[in-house]
Design a protein around this motif. Sequence first.
Motif, mmCIF file in Angstrom:
data_model
loop_
_atom_site.group_PDB
_atom_site.id
_atom_site.type_symbol
_atom_site.label_atom_id
_atom_site.label_comp_id
_atom_site.label_asym_id
_atom_site.label_seq_id
_atom_site.Cartn_x
_atom_site.Cartn_y
_atom_site.Cartn_z
ATOM 1 N N UNK A 1 0.855 -1.185 0.000
ATOM 2 C CA UNK A 1 0.000 0.000 0.000
ATOM 3 C C UNK A 1 0.892 1.235 0.000
ATOM 4 N N UNK A 2 0.573 2.179 -0.862
ATOM 5 C CA UNK A 2 1.416 3.371 -1.010
ATOM 6 C C UNK A 2 0.587 4.627 -0.749
ATOM 7 N N UNK A 3 1.236 5.550 -0.079
ATOM 8 C CA UNK A 3 0.533 6.806 0.191
ATOM 9 C C UNK A 3 1.558 7.928 0.181
ATOM 10 N N UNK A 4 1.140 9.102 -0.260
ATOM 11 C CA UNK A 4 2.015 10.272 -0.198
ATOM 12 C C UNK A 4 1.903 10.891 1.179
ATOM 13 N N UNK A 5 3.038 11.149 1.817
ATOM 14 C CA UNK A 5 3.017 11.851 3.104
ATOM 15 C C UNK A 5 3.611 13.233 2.894
ATOM 16 N N UNK A 6 2.854 14.251 3.276
ATOM 17 C CA UNK A 6 3.295 15.637 3.098
ATOM 18 C C UNK A 6 3.161 16.395 4.399
ATOM 19 N N UNK A 7 4.179 17.188 4.745
ATOM 20 C CA UNK A 7 4.015 18.035 5.922
ATOM 21 C C UNK A 7 3.041 19.167 5.617
ATOM 22 N N UNK B 1 1.986 19.110 -7.045
ATOM 23 C CA UNK B 1 1.714 20.514 -7.348
ATOM 24 C C UNK B 1 0.849 21.122 -6.258
ATOM 25 N N UNK B 2 -0.056 20.315 -5.712
ATOM 26 C CA UNK B 2 -0.987 20.843 -4.719
ATOM 27 C C UNK B 2 -0.414 20.818 -3.308
ATOM 28 N N UNK B 3 0.362 19.790 -2.989
ATOM 29 C CA UNK B 3 0.784 19.612 -1.596
ATOM 30 C C UNK B 3 2.245 19.955 -1.347
ATOM 31 N N UNK B 4 2.989 20.220 -2.408
ATOM 32 C CA UNK B 4 4.381 20.600 -2.210
ATOM 33 C C UNK B 4 5.299 19.394 -2.163
#
Lengths: 617, 409
Positions: free
Chosen positions: A309-315, A346-349
Amino acid sequence: MSPMARTAPVPAATDPAIIRNFCIIAHIDHGKSTLADRMLQLTGAVEQRDMKAQYLDRMDIERERGITIKSQAVRLPWEVDGTAYALNMIDTPGHVDFTYEVSRSLAACEGAILLVDAAQGIEAQTLANLYLAMENNLTIIPVLNKIDLPAAQPEKYAAELASLIGGEPEDVLKVSGKTGMGVEALMDKIVRDLPAPTGNPDAPARAMIFDSVYDTYRGVVTYVRVVDGKLSPRERIQMMSTRASHELLEIGVSSPEPKPSKGLGVGEVGYLITGVKDVRQSKVGDTVTNLAKPAAESLGGYQDPKPMVFSGLYPLDGTDYPVLRDALAKFTLNDAALVYEPETSAALGFGFRVGFLGLLHLEITRERLEREYNLDLISTAPNVEYEVTLEDRRTLKVTNPSEYPVGKIAEVREPMVSATILAPSEFVGAIMELCQQRRGVLGGMDYLSEDRVEIRYRLPLAEIVFDFFDLLKSKTRGYGSLDWKADGDQVSDLVKVDILLQGEQVDAFSAITHREKAYAYGVMMTGKLRELIPRQQFEVPIQAAIGARIIARESIRAIRKDVLAKCYGGDITRKRKLLEKQKEGKKRMKMVGRVEVPQEAFIAALSSDESKDKAKK
Amino acid sequence: MPSALPLGLPAPDDGLLPPDAADGADGRDFCLYVHIPFCAVRCGYCDFNTYTATELGGGASQDAYAGSVLAEIGLGARVLESSGLPARPLSTVFFGGGTPTLLPAEDLASILRAARSTWGFAPDAEVTTEANPDSVTPESLRILRDAGFTRVSFGMQSAVPHVLAVLDRTHAPERVPQAVQWARDAGLNVSLDLIYGTPGESLEDWRTTLATALSYGPDHISAYALIIEDGTRLASRIRRGQVPPIDDDDHADKYALAEEMLTADGLHWYEVSNWARTPADACRHNLAYWRGSDWWGAGPGAHSHVGGTRWWNVKHPRPYADALGAGRSPAAGREILSAGDRYVEDVMLRVRLREGLPTQSLTSTGRRAVAGLIADGLVDPAAAFAGRVVLTLHGRLLADAVVRRLLPD
């Protein structure tokens, strides 16, 4: 009979005949840690004054959530009929994402206690682990716990256990980890019923790694079960999968605090310290041998952990990016299954695409990152790994919708799982309906008892990673339980749905879905965003699209009034402060083209309504 | 004036201002605001600092209130002089509330006389009082005119009975034309205050109110969108679902209607919520706030501003009167505005004016934002070309958004 052994057998010089290696197979909340606590006390392994609840669960988060993430082994002395025995209790992770680690723990044992809550009966994962133990030819001791509870139904569940493992209901032990009732009898039964380990003391050393843990002060602590030969301090050892060699700086047993020994012999369980700093150098399932006198063959069964399972983690705050990077680097020292690479949205940096064993692994990792490093994180909707074959026969792996190729796709394969669901039989209809909606194919169904049923489905992994477990729980009034394991892949008719704000694609909201579900996703996400994004100075169309084709559309009407009617002498300070606050608030907005989207909108849009506790099981 | 005071620095007992407050004072107008914190009844929408009891004790009762204000005027003169401010005559005086006309006209007159003897009046000084249509008589208005008042602003709010009822306004609508006529007869310039967007008010109701107000031939109209302030009775009635919530789109429609009807009748907007028949009819006292002039605010809860220092008095009339009785400044707190704060306020206030904001007063961030504001129809292109940022009708409705775009992040 005096239960506490007067003289405990000495490590490195223990006859395998007086060793018993066992683990406890139990569902979360069924009382495994409490039972382990009682065993520690009863055998004198932990002094009364040092005792604390869930002694073996080291991380706060484990104690709080009542789940064991990493296993550990404890050597307990116990005397039966005047003979002192050494019992090694190998703790197993008790949840679905860590099946491989469980399998290695089981492989280190000759027997398993099947521990089941006398008020709840067996759960799907416990059943899955029980099958795993039976496949490994482990001797099973069925035990009902919490028999002191008024809601306990020992007769009913004893019959269920007996039918599962093929015995008589009378053979099922009844204990209470809380009061200690029946625990001594259980210890005696372990000694009497479980086979002693066997191995060749004169063969080249072979020990199986069943766990490895990073410790800030000592580096990696590796837990092993010796099968043949002997390991001694100061000798050079070799990892058979990588051929890497290390010096054995320390070897010993946990009782439960680490105690160095003169080595470990056949059948013994203990720990090794070599000074390595990364658990990837000491892999679960690998075989340790002696460098000078290496074994010809490994013990087998080794697998690299595979993220599913893959997910983007963004501060949330972009300036926290270096903190997140360092935190992930530290986490991987102790978590061989965690993989990550930098990613830009682009949206989350700036953030990372992180691969996990499953959804609980994701939840726990995210929660620990936030807590231990004081981070606020956005995690994007979880994805699986798709294999996309282009018309020119090139294939690529896609774990992020934004990497999904445009056009010219020959086929897409998606990972499948075989899922086992246990529930009261009255919910069969509801469960089948849910699985059908999730593109499941029924594999079979068995009654465990009169009113409990085991249902097997083959499902796309993507269909269970988001809110499946929540729905299962709510459709079965909390009684349903789920276990799954990877089961190959299949070709599916998948499409990528993009979400556009004022014509600008918002990568964080793109999703790969089955073609038949694309419309529903588009309607759901555009509707959600219409509610979540505040009105702007201009009208904002929100569209869902497959390629250039718009499949759903909403719009946010332009704001028409944004002015304070009165601003006189006494209003000025308040108004200026309000303005400063609004400016500050604007910094928490992400700009998508000209549209200001609050962080909260991203978080709310990316989480399912009940997602918070979804992975707890 | 909202009743909640800001958080600020402690204000000194002697009220003295920092040395730089006097810088450039000669070039700034000096004005006086007098707060009268009494009303016959408290209206459900109002969160101003006002009290309905006639007897608050000590120098805070309605009878003794004028005496406390006189004491503050005396203190004000000493503070400004000791702080190095030059002697400046009052350009404008404004009595607000509350309901100033709830005090005997003679009390208002004596306060005004004290102000005049303390600071003097500029030749064309503007002196306004707010008034309730049912708290004036031909006699009281004449007393005010004779004392030097030039202008009266009536709280008409609406011409529609069910709207007045939601606002808890007690005056009979037919009192308004009478009061306007009496004020004209006394030689006073007349302004009417209107409120739109009250729950339950239709667009037709608002059209009726505007037409009725215009039929009285006022020199000036202020039209305010209703603000639901926390803690008011109206706010809790909305929360309980007893009256419908207010709606920004409805406000926008009604603002556009006001602009249309008032302009057709020959009035001109000079600030977002204010229209005047001729430039001379604009309220110069309020312009002073928006242009960053100096003013002394007397009375409980009143705010003052002199050369970048702003302070506010204690809110309740009782401790207000006690402080003055003991010779102390009644200020509860103050703030000394930084250059950045003053810039923010300047942009925030002046952009609300028809005269607009000089483009060269903007920082480079602000100047860069102007083109986008023109493109979005918020700022008038011709005025911008001539060097001023002036809002369009669309821009007036989104003035706060314009301000945020003009200011640096």
